[in-house]
Design an enzyme around this catalytic site. Structure first.
Site, PDB file in Angstrom:
ATOM      1  N   CYS A   8     -17.330 -32.759 -17.824  1.00  0.00           N
ATOM      2  CA  CYS A   8     -18.283 -32.054 -16.969  1.00  0.00           C
ATOM      3  C   CYS A   8     -18.997 -31.013 -17.821  1.00  0.00           C
ATOM      4  O   CYS A   8     -19.063 -31.157 -19.050  1.00  0.00           O
ATOM      5  CB  CYS A   8     -17.602 -31.466 -15.728  1.00  0.00           C
ATOM      6  SG  CYS A   8     -16.332 -30.235 -16.068  1.00  0.00           S
ATOM      7  N   ARG A  14     -14.398 -29.217 -12.546  1.00  0.00           N
ATOM      8  CA  ARG A  14     -14.308 -30.601 -12.067  1.00  0.00           C
ATOM      9  C   ARG A  14     -13.511 -31.536 -12.963  1.00  0.00           C
ATOM     10  O   ARG A  14     -12.604 -32.242 -12.486  1.00  0.00           O
ATOM     11  CB  ARG A  14     -15.732 -31.181 -11.890  1.00  0.00           C
ATOM     12  CG  ARG A  14     -16.515 -30.543 -10.770  1.00  0.00           C
ATOM     13  CD  ARG A  14     -17.980 -30.883 -10.840  1.00  0.00           C
ATOM     14  NE  ARG A  14     -18.614 -30.266 -12.012  1.00  0.00           N
ATOM     15  CZ  ARG A  14     -19.836 -30.502 -12.442  1.00  0.00           C
ATOM     16  NH1 ARG A  14     -20.589 -31.375 -11.783  1.00  0.00           N
ATOM     17  NH2 ARG A  14     -20.326 -29.896 -13.492  1.00  0.00           N
ATOM     18  N   ASP A 117     -21.347 -29.538  -8.444  1.00  0.00           N
ATOM     19  CA  ASP A 117     -20.802 -28.514  -9.338  1.00  0.00           C
ATOM     20  C   ASP A 117     -20.366 -27.321  -8.490  1.00  0.00           C
ATOM     21  O   ASP A 117     -21.217 -26.634  -7.912  1.00  0.00           O
ATOM     22  CB  ASP A 117     -21.886 -28.103 -10.335  1.00  0.00           C
ATOM     23  CG  ASP A 117     -21.382 -27.098 -11.353  1.00  0.00           C
ATOM     24  OD1 ASP A 117     -20.266 -26.554 -11.143  1.00  0.00           O
ATOM     25  OD2 ASP A 117     -22.077 -26.850 -12.344  1.00  0.00           O
TER      26      ASP A 117
END
Ligand code: 4NP
Length: 148
Positions: A8, A14, A117
């Site tokens: 990410c 994440r 996000d």
């Protein structure tokens, strides 16, 4: 041995969750896999995951508190069999860095959607949704790419 890398932006929200889900699956099925995660950015190098990701992981029986963020490297592109970006900007950044064939996590059960996000979410709210998407897509990907 299969080698899998989740990528990410910061490697603190994440991709550590995807790593943890994949590691849990590999242990459960006694698979000799090497799994890691990284960020395309280096701002959080050496740092633990964000507190909300640690919390949602814990609520789902996963311990990511000791993970340490790192930036993706050129070596990773040769080393890993699969490199999986969590959103379209991760994929584009990976390609710009020279990664030839990154996969997108959302292509596994989510019609190519980006994993949102959560870095700028207002507190913990929404982390459960992000976790559920990451968990479902990661398990779908692993089952498709590596049938037991
Ligand atoms: P991640 O979230 O890519 O899921 O780890 C982010 C973490 C940090 C930043 C952006 C996204 N940042 O801008 O520092």
């Amino acid at each position: 041995m299969s080698k899998i890398l989740f990528v990410c932006l910061g490697n603190i929200c994440r991709s550590p969750l995807a790593q943890a889900v994949a590691e849990h699956y590999a242990v459960k099925h006694q698979l000799n896999w090497e799994i890691d995660s990284a960020g395309t950015g280096n701002w959080h190098e050496g740092k633990a995951p964000c507190e909300h990701s640690i919390k949602i992981a814990k609520e789902n029986g996963l311990d990511i508190a000791n993970y340490q963020a790192r930036q993706v490297t050129q070596k990773d592109f040769k080393y890993y069999d699969l490199i999986i970006g969590l959103d379209e900007s991760n994929i584009n950044n990976l390609k710009d860095l020279g990664c030839k064939n990154p996969l997108k996590l959302g292509d596994f059960g989510f019609n190519g959607e980006d994993v949102p996000d959560p870095y700028f979410f207002d507190g913990f709210e929404g982390f459960d949704k992000v976790f559920n998407m990451i968990e479902t897509a990661t398990l779908t990907l692993l089952k498709e790419k590596f049938p037991l």
